[in-house]
Design a protein around this motif. Structure first.
Motif, mmCIF file in Angstrom:
data_model
loop_
_atom_site.group_PDB
_atom_site.id
_atom_site.type_symbol
_atom_site.label_atom_id
_atom_site.label_comp_id
_atom_site.label_asym_id
_atom_site.label_seq_id
_atom_site.Cartn_x
_atom_site.Cartn_y
_atom_site.Cartn_z
ATOM 1 N N PRO A 109 15.615 22.724 -27.145
ATOM 2 C CA PRO A 109 15.687 21.512 -25.906
ATOM 3 C C PRO A 109 16.809 20.673 -26.087
ATOM 4 O O PRO A 109 16.822 19.634 -26.772
ATOM 5 C CB PRO A 109 14.511 20.928 -26.580
ATOM 6 C CG PRO A 109 14.472 21.171 -28.066
ATOM 7 C CD PRO A 109 14.909 22.461 -28.336
ATOM 8 N N GLY A 136 12.145 29.080 -18.776
ATOM 9 C CA GLY A 136 12.016 27.532 -18.705
ATOM 10 C C GLY A 136 13.087 26.650 -18.583
ATOM 11 O O GLY A 136 12.935 25.551 -18.622
ATOM 12 N N GLU A 138 16.540 24.986 -17.242
ATOM 13 C CA GLU A 138 16.934 24.239 -15.850
ATOM 14 C C GLU A 138 18.296 24.307 -15.802
ATOM 15 O O GLU A 138 19.187 23.813 -16.831
ATOM 16 C CB GLU A 138 16.302 22.806 -15.899
ATOM 17 C CG GLU A 138 14.757 22.726 -15.626
ATOM 18 C CD GLU A 138 14.202 21.252 -15.931
ATOM 19 O OE1 GLU A 138 14.935 20.411 -15.360
ATOM 20 O OE2 GLU A 138 12.970 21.163 -16.430
ATOM 21 N N THR A 154 14.656 24.374 -22.700
ATOM 22 C CA THR A 154 13.193 23.928 -22.653
ATOM 23 C C THR A 154 12.710 24.054 -24.265
ATOM 24 O O THR A 154 12.966 24.860 -25.116
ATOM 25 C CB THR A 154 12.283 24.689 -21.820
ATOM 26 O OG1 THR A 154 10.927 24.396 -21.977
ATOM 27 C CG2 THR A 154 12.182 26.164 -22.364
#
Ligand code: S3P
Length: 439
Positions: A109, A136, A138, A154
């Motif tokens: 993350p 997941g 971006e 993510t």
């Protein structure tokens, strides 16, 4: 931009070692950066591309230290432990650093912005952003597919099952690396087997990774969230660097060169088979295993090369060696036809167009196809006398350095600096064998 002049001098003779394998060097820094404990790597390639990987791993929290030439120690952060860097990461010229590290980031993350030189900023990233988005992550990229690019990994990664749309070890490895910090099993399928250094190294570090065959595909399955053991690794010499010496010693009459300790992973040795199909005299000696990878010594003696119509190997096993193979074809007797090489258009340069231009500038007749080249060999010395534009591509610079050794008039290479990315000692090493190269 230092230019480089290449011309015949004497036959090439001697025993040498080439620097460490670039693909294995990148992976050793990335994976030891995720291990628990301290890894020790010797024979690491200290070219600019690998140094970009070292800097990126440092920026994300791993302790990466050079203790002596080629000898590095890495203190890993553990799978899941990468931290958000406090600045943009500059990947220089290195597609492998960029694409593989994007895989690592996808399941952490953290937000990271990457850029690179003009060559890297022109290379397509969609091939990795598409599968990593389904994990997941971006992305926000220039024109949706180019660097500079910002990505956000993510904290809830999904294990994906995907098929690579082209033969690419970088795409495959990016998906596997994303799978490291993802619960469940990540699968990646390839129609054509590509270099498997990621799989071999992960297995050596204790990950649960397996390779099976299904419907004619090679399927790699990784069980996520392993604890990776640190490694002690000696990186073998890079066959992609040795390739320049294999061709140079094959084409310069009277040459006899021994290249020791070269990585001979069967998914990388296409160049040896291709040159042999053209009549090259190459012997593999002293085959052994080093750090889970096959290695050996290569003895190459000059031989009269002939053109080839059909290579006995899949292009993926020698994808970076085509530029120098085209130079061998230019010296060979007869016509060579190389096809199925559309991937060469998206390397550090468009290697079909740039090689075609450089060969033509040096008096070689050829036809450029969408996916390859048809080259009329000169059956000996090429005319030469041309200026080669390297377009920030190390392999273009080194390939024409080799061709100049069999040119009637010197070949001039506009910019020698890209050689630093993968083979910093190339000029010295070629000179030590007897080649006529001058800056
Ligand atoms: C590499 C894979 C190949 C190769 C590159 C290194 C790797 O790229 O050309 O120099 O280390 O995985 P592709 O995955 O684009 O074929």
């Amino acid at each position: 931009m230092p230019s480089l002049i290449s011309q015949p001098n004497t036959e090439l003779k001697g025993t040498v070692r080439v620097p460490g394998d670039k693909s294995i060097s990148h992976r050793s820094l990335m994976l030891s950066g995720l291990a628990v404990g301290e890894s020790e790597i010797t024979g690491l390639l200290e070219g600019e591309d690998v140094l970009a990987t070292a800097a990126a791993m440092r920026a994300m929290g791993a302790r990466v230290e050079r203790v002596a030439p080629g000898h590095w120690k890495v203190q890993g952060v553990g799978v899941g432990g990468l931290m958000e860097p406090d600045d943009i990461i500059d990947m220089g010229n290195s597609g492998t650093s960029t694409r593989l590290i994007m895989g690592l980031i996808a399941s952490h993350p953290i937000r990271v912005t990457m850029t690179g030189d003009a060559s890297l900023r022109g290379r397509p990233m969609g091939r990795v952003t598409v599968p990593l988005a389904s994990v997941g992550a971006e992305f926000s990229a220039r024109e949706d597919k180019f660097l500079p690019l910002t990505m956000k990994g993510t904290d809830n990664p999904l294990p994906i099952d995907c098929t690579t749309p082209m033969a690419s070890a970088q795409v495959k490895s990016a998906v596997i690396l994303a799978g490291l910090n993802t619960p469940g099993i990540t699968r990646v399928r390839e129609k054509v087997a590509t270099r498997d250094h990621t799989e071999r190294m992960l297995s050596a570090m204790g990950a649960d990774i397996s390779v099976t065959e299904e419907d004619g595909h090679r399927v790699v399955s990784l069980v996520g969230q392993p604890e990776l053991n640190p490694i002690r690794l000696e990186v073998p010499g890079d066959i992609s660097s040795a390739a320049f010496l294999l061709v140079a010693a094959s084409i310069v009459p009277g040459s006899d060169v021994l290249i020791e300790n070269v990585g001979l992973n069967p998914l990388r040795t296409g160049i040896v088979a291709a040159l042999k199909a053209m009549g090259a005299d190459i012997t593999v000696l002293n085959e052994r295993l080093l750090g889970g990878e096959p290695v050996g010594d290569l003895r190459v003696r000059a031989a009269a090369l002939k053109g080839v119509d059909h290579l006995p190997v899949d292009p993926s096993t020698m994808i970076d060696e085509f530029p120098v193979l085209f130079c061998a074809a230019a010296v060979a007797r007869g016509t060579s036809r190389f096809t199925g090489l559309e991937e060469l258009r998206v390397k550090e340069s468009d290697r079909l167009a740039v090689m075609a231009a450089g060969l033509r500038a040096n008096g070689i007749k050829l036809e450029e196809l969408e996916d390859g080249l048809v080259i009329e060999g000169c059956g000996g010395k090429v005319p030469g006398g041309g200026m080669v534009e390297t377009h920030l591509d190390h392999r273009i610079a080194m390939s024409f350095s080799v061709l100049g050794q069999m040119a009637a008039t010197p070949v001039v290479i506009d910019d020698a600096s890209p050689i630093q990315t993968s083979f910093p000692v190339f000029i010295d090493l070629m000179q030590s064998l007897g080649a006529g190269l001058s800056l």
